[in-house]
Each structure stands twice: as C-alpha cells, then as structure tokens.
Design a protein around this motif. Structure first.
Motif, mmCIF file in Angstrom:
data_model
loop_
_atom_site.group_PDB
_atom_site.id
_atom_site.type_symbol
_atom_site.label_atom_id
_atom_site.label_comp_id
_atom_site.label_asym_id
_atom_site.label_seq_id
_atom_site.Cartn_x
_atom_site.Cartn_y
_atom_site.Cartn_z
ATOM 1 N N LYS A 100 5.620 4.168 2.203
ATOM 2 C CA LYS A 100 6.134 5.275 3.024
ATOM 3 C C LYS A 100 6.917 4.720 4.225
ATOM 4 C CE LYS A 100 2.975 7.456 5.647
ATOM 5 N NZ LYS A 100 3.216 7.334 7.092
ATOM 6 N N SER A 110 0.848 -1.194 0.000
ATOM 7 C CA SER A 110 0.000 0.000 0.000
ATOM 8 C C SER A 110 0.882 1.242 0.000
ATOM 9 C CB SER A 110 -0.872 0.005 1.261
ATOM 10 O OG SER A 110 -0.038 0.156 2.394
ATOM 11 N N ILE A 111 0.270 2.378 -0.213
ATOM 12 C CA ILE A 111 1.008 3.648 -0.199
ATOM 13 C C ILE A 111 1.638 3.852 1.177
ATOM 14 C CG2 ILE A 111 0.726 6.167 -0.297
ATOM 15 C CD1 ILE A 111 -1.335 5.750 -2.500
ATOM 16 N N ARG A 112 0.907 3.436 2.212
ATOM 17 C CA ARG A 112 1.427 3.573 3.568
ATOM 18 C C ARG A 112 2.685 2.714 3.763
ATOM 19 N NH1 ARG A 112 -0.815 1.073 9.100
ATOM 20 N NH2 ARG A 112 0.087 2.558 10.552
ATOM 21 N N ARG A 113 2.627 1.508 3.253
ATOM 22 C CA ARG A 113 3.776 0.604 3.361
ATOM 23 C C ARG A 113 4.974 1.137 2.589
ATOM 24 N NH1 ARG A 113 4.860 -4.208 5.422
ATOM 25 N NH2 ARG A 113 6.441 -5.260 4.215
#
Lengths: 105, 167
Positions: free
Chosen positions: A70, A65-68
């Motif tokens: 980051k 994911s985008i969070r991962r």
C-alpha cells in the motif's frame, strides 16, 4: 521437495505449491500459477502487484507486507483484496513465485 | 486421533475490551490476520478498548507501565522495571515509543492506519452501545471506518455462526 511441470520445466515447489527458489520464476509462469489458485485472467492491475512484489523482494530480500504494498507500491489494500480474494498476501506471493509469507501482518 | 483434516475457521468476532497498547494490538492483528486468511471478521470495541476507534484517542494508545509486572527496561526482555518506577513521569511515553519503534520494524502499522487497513480488508468494526452511553459519546466521535454502534443482542447477531474471541 516435490517438483511440478510448468511450461515444460520441472520446478521445485513446497508441499503447498509455492516455488522454493524465487529465481526459478519467470513472467511466463505467473498465469499458470494464477490458474492453479482460481485466477483465470491476470490483468494489468494484477501485474502491477506482481512486479512490485518481485522488485521489492529483490531489493529487500523479503516478501513485502500488505502495508508495504500500500505505502511503497501504491496498491490500495481494498484493491489487493479484490485482485487476490481470500488470502491476498499469500496468493500474490504464490503467483509471483515467492515463498509463503511468514509475517503476521 | 483421526487423520481427518480439521474444518477451516470461516468467521471470527473479536471483542477488544482494553485500551492499552498491548490490550488493543492483539485484537487488531488477529482481525487483520483473519482477513488475510480469507476468514470473515468482526471487531467489537467495548469499555476502554473503545478509545482505539475514537478520533480523539486513536493515536494516543499507550503501554501501561504501572501495574504491569512484565515491564522491563531497556528492552522487552531486559531486567524488570521496579514497580514504583513505572509511575515516574514520561515512563509510559518512553515504553510506548520504544515499542512502536519495534513494531514499525515489523511493518505493524499505528492503530489508525491499522484500522483503515482492516476496514479496507473487509472486516466490520463496531462500537459497544453501553460504553458509548457511559462515556457520553456520539457517532461523530468515531472514525469513519466504524460500521455502527451496536448493543450486545446485535453483536450476537453479527457474530452468529462464527467463533468469538475476547481480548
């Protein structure tokens, strides 16, 4: 599933053009896939995203994911949006030869 | 029925009016999801929804266990929690920590981190002027990601040309 010609190879893709088998991807295909979605030049920053996505996918079996990206990949969200404008998760997955991301975040 | 392709949504403005965990997250997910699809997004926090963007309350958003007939134990689809039990001390804390654990598994960030990501994704975050006055807040009380405190007239101005979603 349709196939498309990339670097002389017939590669199986979805109706939206995502690779069906991530294992069919190789680094030489990335610039060609990027061109299809309007990214003409893959910089080192793009490659950092692509390589993280590939290695994380191999390790975890799912598209990060985008969070991962980051937190684990050290790719700031703002930068990701600049590198792959208007749909960063989808576009980065496209260029990396992964399927279409299915998560909501 | 026509086969013409529907025109793509280009812009959304989402109003977050509730301050419970299930009141705040849908707006955050939809706002973030809009940016992920290349859609312009504004988030407007009003009434108790405003808690989510204050420094003091941002990471204290909880699940309501009182007045929530869908509340189940031990998991979201388990048997219903008797209404009176929802009021027991620690119940809201327990339900909140359970839900946060499930969200973490799906890589859904805590509220503060989510707001940072939404901001970095290019969405604009606003606080409602009427609520700010009602709660006696100042600009200093808000997270740095908040673009400004705006009134309803300004809200319609920033929302112009897009869809408005109330949550």
């Amino acid at each position: 599933m349709p196939r498309k010609q990339l670097n002389g190879r017939a590669i199986e893709v979805t109706d939206e053009g995502f690779l069906v088998n991530p294992s069919e991807w190789s680094e030489d295909l990335a610039p060609l896939l990027a061109k299809e979605i309007g990214i003409d030049n893959l910089t080192d920053a793009h490659w950092k995203v692509i390589r993280f996505m590939r290695s994380d996918f191999e390790a975890k079996g799912q598209i990060p994911s985008i969070r991962r990206m980051k937190n684990e990949g050290g790719i700031p969200t703002k930068e990701l949006y600049e590198l792959f404008p208007e749909g960063p998760a989808k576009k980065a997955a496209y260029v990396s030869g992964l399927g279409k991301p299915q998560g909501c975040v | 029925m026509t086969n013409e392709k529907q025109e793509k949504i280009k812009k959304v403005s989402i109003v977050v009016s509730r301050g419970s965990l299930d009141g705040v997250y849908p707006g955050l997910i939809m706002g973030n999801g809009a940016r992920m699809e290349g859609i312009e997004a504004n988030l407007f926090f009003t009434f108790f929804g405003l808690h989510a963007i204050t420094k003091k309350k941002v990471n204290k958003i909880k699940v309501a266990t009182v007045g929530n007939p869908a509340m189940c134990v031990p998991s979201a689809m388990g048997p219903g929690l008797p209404t009176w039990m929802g009021a027991l001390p620690g119940m809201s804390w327990f339900a909140t920590s359970m839900m946060k654990k499930e969200m973490e598994k799906l890589d859904i960030p805590p509220v503060g981190e989510f707001l940072e990501m939404i901001h970095d994704a290019g969405a604009k975050i606003y606080a409602c002027k009427a609520t700010v006055d009602m709660f006696h807040l100042t600009p200093d009380d808000f997270l740095p990601q908040v673009e400004g405190i705006i009134n309803v007239a300004k809200f319609y101005e920033v929302a112009a040309g897009g869809e408005i979603i109330f949550t």
